[in-house]
Motif scaffolding. Structure first.
Motif, PDB file in Angstrom:
ATOM      1  N   TYR A  53       0.822  -1.205   0.000  1.00 22.25           N
ATOM      2  CA  TYR A  53       0.000   0.000   0.000  1.00 22.25           C
ATOM      3  C   TYR A  53       0.864   1.266   0.000  1.00 22.25           C
ATOM      4  O   TYR A  53       0.621   2.200  -0.766  1.00 22.25           O
ATOM      5  CB  TYR A  53      -0.927  -0.014   1.212  1.00 22.25           C
ATOM      6  N   ASN A  56       2.444   1.876  -3.297  1.00 23.34           N
ATOM      7  CA  ASN A  56       1.448   2.426  -4.215  1.00 23.34           C
ATOM      8  C   ASN A  56       1.275   3.929  -3.976  1.00 23.34           C
ATOM      9  O   ASN A  56       1.156   4.708  -4.924  1.00 23.34           O
ATOM     10  CB  ASN A  56       0.117   1.693  -4.038  1.00 23.34           C
ATOM     11  N   LEU A  57       1.280   4.345  -2.707  1.00 23.38           N
ATOM     12  CA  LEU A  57       1.161   5.770  -2.394  1.00 23.38           C
ATOM     13  C   LEU A  57       2.372   6.561  -2.882  1.00 23.38           C
ATOM     14  O   LEU A  57       2.238   7.749  -3.217  1.00 23.38           O
ATOM     15  CB  LEU A  57       0.985   5.976  -0.890  1.00 23.38           C
ATOM     16  N   THR A  59       3.714   6.414  -5.629  1.00 24.01           N
ATOM     17  CA  THR A  59       3.390   6.824  -6.997  1.00 24.01           C
ATOM     18  C   THR A  59       2.147   7.703  -7.035  1.00 24.01           C
ATOM     19  O   THR A  59       2.123   8.741  -7.683  1.00 24.01           O
ATOM     20  CB  THR A  59       3.149   5.575  -7.881  1.00 24.01           C
ATOM     21  N   LEU A  60       1.109   7.259  -6.321  1.00 26.55           N
ATOM     22  CA  LEU A  60      -0.188   7.922  -6.391  1.00 26.55           C
ATOM     23  C   LEU A  60      -0.178   9.349  -5.844  1.00 26.55           C
ATOM     24  O   LEU A  60      -0.730  10.262  -6.468  1.00 26.55           O
ATOM     25  CB  LEU A  60      -1.219   7.081  -5.633  1.00 26.55           C
ATOM     26  N   LEU A  61       0.452   9.560  -4.695  1.00 29.21           N
ATOM     27  CA  LEU A  61       0.439  10.896  -4.090  1.00 29.21           C
ATOM     28  C   LEU A  61       1.108  11.959  -4.963  1.00 29.21           C
ATOM     29  O   LEU A  61       0.518  13.026  -5.171  1.00 29.21           O
ATOM     30  CB  LEU A  61       1.054  10.853  -2.691  1.00 29.21           C
ATOM     31  N   GLN A  63       1.464  11.907  -8.196  1.00 35.43           N
ATOM     32  CA  GLN A  63       0.612  12.060  -9.382  1.00 35.43           C
ATOM     33  C   GLN A  63      -0.598  12.938  -9.080  1.00 35.43           C
ATOM     34  O   GLN A  63      -1.019  13.725  -9.915  1.00 35.43           O
ATOM     35  CB  GLN A  63       0.100  10.704  -9.877  1.00 35.43           C
ATOM     36  N   ARG A  64      -1.143  12.804  -7.891  1.00 40.15           N
ATOM     37  CA  ARG A  64      -2.341  13.568  -7.505  1.00 40.15           C
ATOM     38  C   ARG A  64      -1.979  14.841  -6.749  1.00 40.15           C
ATOM     39  O   ARG A  64      -2.837  15.452  -6.124  1.00 40.15           O
ATOM     40  CB  ARG A  64      -3.258  12.709  -6.641  1.00 40.15           C
ATOM     41  N   VAL A  70      -7.050  11.683  -1.824  1.00 39.07           N
ATOM     42  CA  VAL A  70      -6.518  10.333  -2.007  1.00 39.07           C
ATOM     43  C   VAL A  70      -7.009   9.435  -0.868  1.00 39.07           C
ATOM     44  O   VAL A  70      -7.189   8.233  -1.039  1.00 39.07           O
ATOM     45  CB  VAL A  70      -4.972  10.363  -2.054  1.00 39.07           C
TER      46      VAL A  70
END
Length: 191
Positions: A53, A56-57, A59-61, A63-64, A70
């Motif tokens: 998890y 994944n964050l 990359t995700l954080l 990007q957003r 989120v």
């Protein structure tokens, strides 16, 4: 008359089951785990799920642009992008430094959101807990008896325009509610 009563009972039973379902808890052997103790149960979470998890964050954080959207956890709702980035940075550093340390959480004690102890990871665990329980990936033991459960019942509650899960023992005792974490549970006093 008997047939009519039987039909009514069958229909009632069928409709009462629509709002719930049963999840089988898999017997996953964990190399390393996190203990999360709630009022009625002891949850055992695989550290690898938390590692996945947080990766994944990573990359995700970015990007957003570190937006608080989120997360569903109400603790993140008041943060701006810089604070989200700082909190995640602190949590990630703590996680990196504590991989060999046993981690245990309890709702019996107060956890401070910005504290750089294991408390800083708690909102991230709360974020992934519903998905892990729904997938049968969390070992659950009844806190009163210490016995592991093999099944968990999931019920649903509507709050506002959203639906939240309520995780229960098959006999009905509540284990964990999403709404306790994802909805502000405050009442305005004196209006």
């Amino acid at each position: 008359m008997k047939k009519l009563l039987t039909l009514a009972f069958a229909m009632t039973a069928a409709f009462s089951c629509l709002g719930q379902h049963i999840v089988k808890v898999y017997d996953n052997p964990y190399k390393d785990s996190i203990i999360y103790q709630v009022g009625t149960a002891i949850l055992t979470i695989d550290k690898q799920d938390v590692e996945d998890y947080l990766k994944n964050l990573d990359t995700l954080l970015p990007q957003r642009q570190y937006t608080k959207e989120v997360y569903r956890n109400v603790q993140f709702a008041h943060l701006n992008a810089e604070e989200v980035q700082r909190h995640y940075g602190l949590a990630n550093r703590f996680w990196s430094n504590s991989k060999a340390i046993p981690l245990a959480y309890s709702v019996d004690r107060i956890s401070l959101f910005w504290n750089d102890t294991e408390s800083i990871l708690l909102p991230y665990l709360d974020e992934i807990l519903p998905e892990l329980i729904t997938g049968g990936r969390v070992q659950i033991a009844d806190r009163g008896t210490g016995k592991r459960v093999k099944q968990v019942q999931i019920d649903y509650e509507d709050i506002g325009d959203k639906t939240y899960k309520i995780f229960k023992f098959v006999k009905g005792k509540v284990i964990w509610r999403e709404s306790d974490v994802f909805v502000e549970q405050m009442k305005v006093v004196g209006r």
